[in-house]
Design an enzyme around this catalytic site. Sequence first.
Site, PDB file in Angstrom:
ATOM      1  N   ARG A 115     -43.104  78.894 -28.983  1.00 36.21           N
ATOM      2  CA  ARG A 115     -44.474  78.432 -28.680  1.00 36.21           C
ATOM      3  C   ARG A 115     -45.352  79.642 -28.364  1.00 36.21           C
ATOM      4  O   ARG A 115     -44.879  80.774 -28.375  1.00 36.21           O
ATOM      5  CB  ARG A 115     -44.471  77.464 -27.497  1.00 36.21           C
ATOM      6  CG  ARG A 115     -43.847  78.057 -26.253  1.00 36.21           C
ATOM      7  CD  ARG A 115     -43.964  77.124 -25.060  1.00 36.21           C
ATOM      8  NE  ARG A 115     -43.166  75.915 -25.156  1.00 36.21           N
ATOM      9  CZ  ARG A 115     -41.831  75.859 -25.024  1.00 36.21           C
ATOM     10  NH1 ARG A 115     -41.124  76.970 -24.805  1.00 36.21           N
ATOM     11  NH2 ARG A 115     -41.179  74.725 -25.103  1.00 36.21           N
ATOM     12  N   ASN A 124     -51.291  91.705  -9.277  1.00 33.78           N
ATOM     13  CA  ASN A 124     -51.981  90.418  -9.142  1.00 33.78           C
ATOM     14  C   ASN A 124     -51.323  89.607  -8.028  1.00 33.78           C
ATOM     15  O   ASN A 124     -50.096  89.497  -7.991  1.00 33.78           O
ATOM     16  CB  ASN A 124     -51.894  89.642 -10.466  1.00 33.78           C
ATOM     17  CG  ASN A 124     -52.834  88.450 -10.494  1.00 33.78           C
ATOM     18  OD1 ASN A 124     -53.836  88.412  -9.777  1.00 33.78           O
ATOM     19  ND2 ASN A 124     -52.503  87.477 -11.319  1.00 33.78           N
ATOM     20  N   TYR A 173     -43.403  89.493 -11.414  1.00 32.02           N
ATOM     21  CA  TYR A 173     -43.921  89.634 -12.779  1.00 32.02           C
ATOM     22  C   TYR A 173     -44.569  91.014 -12.974  1.00 32.02           C
ATOM     23  O   TYR A 173     -44.353  91.677 -13.996  1.00 32.02           O
ATOM     24  CB  TYR A 173     -44.925  88.508 -13.004  1.00 32.02           C
ATOM     25  CG  TYR A 173     -45.541  88.407 -14.367  1.00 32.02           C
ATOM     26  CD1 TYR A 173     -44.812  87.945 -15.457  1.00 32.02           C
ATOM     27  CD2 TYR A 173     -46.889  88.734 -14.572  1.00 32.02           C
ATOM     28  CE1 TYR A 173     -45.406  87.820 -16.717  1.00 32.02           C
ATOM     29  CE2 TYR A 173     -47.486  88.602 -15.813  1.00 32.02           C
ATOM     30  CZ  TYR A 173     -46.743  88.141 -16.887  1.00 32.02           C
ATOM     31  OH  TYR A 173     -47.335  88.024 -18.119  1.00 32.02           O
ATOM     32  N   ALA A 174     -45.344  91.455 -11.970  1.00 28.54           N
ATOM     33  CA  ALA A 174     -45.995  92.773 -12.064  1.00 28.54           C
ATOM     34  C   ALA A 174     -44.950  93.881 -12.166  1.00 28.54           C
ATOM     35  O   ALA A 174     -45.108  94.829 -12.946  1.00 28.54           O
ATOM     36  CB  ALA A 174     -46.883  93.009 -10.843  1.00 28.54           C
ATOM     37  N   GLY A 233     -38.966  84.527 -27.542  1.00 31.36           N
ATOM     38  CA  GLY A 233     -39.958  83.585 -27.008  1.00 31.36           C
ATOM     39  C   GLY A 233     -40.789  83.013 -28.136  1.00 31.36           C
ATOM     40  O   GLY A 233     -41.988  82.783 -27.984  1.00 31.36           O
TER      41      GLY A 233
HETATM   42  N1  LIG Z   1     -50.805  84.204 -22.304  1.00 33.09           N
HETATM   43  C1  LIG Z   1     -51.317  85.284 -21.707  1.00 33.09           C
HETATM   44  O1  LIG Z   1     -52.516  85.391 -21.445  1.00 33.09           O
HETATM   45  C2  LIG Z   1     -50.447  86.440 -21.387  1.00 33.09           C
HETATM   46  C3  LIG Z   1     -50.990  87.504 -20.660  1.00 33.09           C
HETATM   47  C4  LIG Z   1     -50.216  88.616 -20.394  1.00 33.09           C
HETATM   48  C5  LIG Z   1     -48.916  88.645 -20.847  1.00 33.09           C
HETATM   49  N2  LIG Z   1     -48.395  87.580 -21.524  1.00 33.09           N
HETATM   50  C6  LIG Z   1     -47.022  87.674 -21.978  1.00 33.09           C
HETATM   51  O2  LIG Z   1     -46.931  87.245 -23.317  1.00 33.09           O
HETATM   52  C7  LIG Z   1     -45.625  86.711 -23.568  1.00 33.09           C
HETATM   53  C8  LIG Z   1     -45.730  85.344 -24.209  1.00 33.09           C
HETATM   54  O3  LIG Z   1     -46.407  84.502 -23.322  1.00 33.09           O
HETATM   55  P1  LIG Z   1     -47.028  83.088 -23.722  1.00 33.09           P
HETATM   56  O4  LIG Z   1     -48.335  83.021 -23.027  1.00 33.09           O
HETATM   57  O5  LIG Z   1     -46.951  82.859 -25.178  1.00 33.09           O
HETATM   58  O6  LIG Z   1     -46.016  82.128 -22.904  1.00 33.09           O
HETATM   59  P2  LIG Z   1     -45.302  80.748 -23.275  1.00 33.09           P
HETATM   60  O7  LIG Z   1     -44.766  80.207 -22.001  1.00 33.09           O
HETATM   61  O8  LIG Z   1     -46.214  79.889 -24.090  1.00 33.09           O
HETATM   62  O9  LIG Z   1     -44.079  81.216 -24.213  1.00 33.09           O
HETATM   63  C9  LIG Z   1     -43.011  81.959 -23.707  1.00 33.09           C
HETATM   64  C10 LIG Z   1     -41.767  81.627 -24.514  1.00 33.09           C
HETATM   65  O10 LIG Z   1     -40.682  82.418 -24.009  1.00 33.09           O
HETATM   66  C11 LIG Z   1     -39.527  81.595 -23.983  1.00 33.09           C
HETATM   67  N3  LIG Z   1     -38.562  82.131 -23.039  1.00 33.09           N
HETATM   68  C12 LIG Z   1     -38.680  82.195 -21.688  1.00 33.09           C
HETATM   69  N4  LIG Z   1     -37.556  82.716 -21.153  1.00 33.09           N
HETATM   70  C13 LIG Z   1     -36.718  82.989 -22.187  1.00 33.09           C
HETATM   71  C14 LIG Z   1     -35.412  83.534 -22.268  1.00 33.09           C
HETATM   72  N5  LIG Z   1     -34.711  83.871 -21.165  1.00 33.09           N
HETATM   73  N6  LIG Z   1     -34.856  83.710 -23.491  1.00 33.09           N
HETATM   74  C15 LIG Z   1     -35.540  83.346 -24.594  1.00 33.09           C
HETATM   75  N7  LIG Z   1     -36.768  82.801 -24.578  1.00 33.09           N
HETATM   76  C16 LIG Z   1     -37.341  82.620 -23.386  1.00 33.09           C
HETATM   77  C17 LIG Z   1     -40.059  80.216 -23.586  1.00 33.09           C
HETATM   78  O11 LIG Z   1     -39.130  79.181 -23.900  1.00 33.09           O
HETATM   79  C18 LIG Z   1     -41.341  80.163 -24.388  1.00 33.09           C
HETATM   80  O12 LIG Z   1     -41.132  79.583 -25.675  1.00 33.09           O
HETATM   81  C19 LIG Z   1     -44.916  86.712 -22.208  1.00 33.09           C
HETATM   82  O13 LIG Z   1     -44.112  87.865 -22.097  1.00 33.09           O
HETATM   83  C20 LIG Z   1     -46.060  86.801 -21.222  1.00 33.09           C
HETATM   84  O14 LIG Z   1     -45.668  87.367 -19.982  1.00 33.09           O
HETATM   85  C21 LIG Z   1     -49.129  86.477 -21.791  1.00 33.09           C
END
Ligand SMILES: NC(=O)c1ccc[n+]([C@@H]2O[C@H](COP(=O)([O-])OP(=O)(O)OC[C@H]3O[C@@H](n4cnc5c(N)ncnc54)[C@H](O)[C@@H]3O)[C@@H](O)[C@H]2O)c1
Length: 245
Positions: free
Chosen positions: A20, A148, A154-155, A17
Amino acid sequence: MQNVSFDFTGQTVAITGGARGIGLELGRFFIRAGAEVYLMDFDADEVGKAAAEIGAHAVHADVSSTADIEQAVEQITSETGRIDIIVNNAGILRDKVLWKLTDDDWERVLAIHAGGTFRLTRACVPHFRSQGFGRVINVTSYTGLHGNTGQANYATAKAGIIGFTKTAAKELARFGVTVNAISPNAETRMVASIPDGKKAELAAAIPLGRFGDAAEMCSAVGFLASREAGYITGVVLPVDGGISI
Ligand SMILES: NC(=O)c1ccc[n+]([C@@H]2O[C@H](COP(=O)([O-])OP(=O)(O)OC[C@H]3O[C@@H](n4cnc5c(N)ncnc54)[C@H](O)[C@@H]3O)[C@@H](O)[C@H]2O)c1
């Protein structure tokens, strides 16, 4: 955002991921700290651009595909001879109250979050074993700890990642591998997709009064990835402004 200084010179880091959000910020952080960084993402265009921008390698891979993951690990280890640190960060949201969730909403979210974390970790084990070293940092969520509304899929996936983290920590300790997780809270595209009312409600519940910046997740990951943190395994470290207190 300036981070505590870390030195990962000579180490190879793979971040899923990475196109971004938190993954891309982690890529920047590890590049600054001297590592060879591979950003893995299923968004081929964005990961190519992101990697070029920060001086990382781009790997087009879907973490829900065992073939993609094995090919990616083969590429990384044949190019650099090793894989030291993996960050299982890729994720999607398919939010709906549980009675509206389709089988596909359920299965896709589990396959990416929990399945992706399992697949990449499994593929790296032979390399960790031969190196006698490895660092796995998984990305869970407040939702996995507390639940949530609208996020049963997701949970479940994020709670599963906590169980996986603790189990993998026990299984891989004998090979010099630590496995930990962070529970982040950062203003990324994922947070932007939350409806405004819900987002304001969430922000108000954060003791530090705001969402974090993706760059604020980096020092915690850097610490868990460092050799100095070698006696810490199986923990979930919230980096969340206190929301999980
Ligand atoms: N942003 C928050 O506050 C927050 C809170 C709790 C958990 N998270 C977790 O943090 C992680 C990153 O989140 P973020 O906020 O940067 O999200 P985001 O959507 O900005 O980035 C997620 C990235 O994962 C990639 N992705 C999705 N499915 C994929 C797959 N099957 N194979 C490869 N890449 C894939 C997307 O293309 C994207 O670039 C996630 O696991 C999210 O659940 C984020």
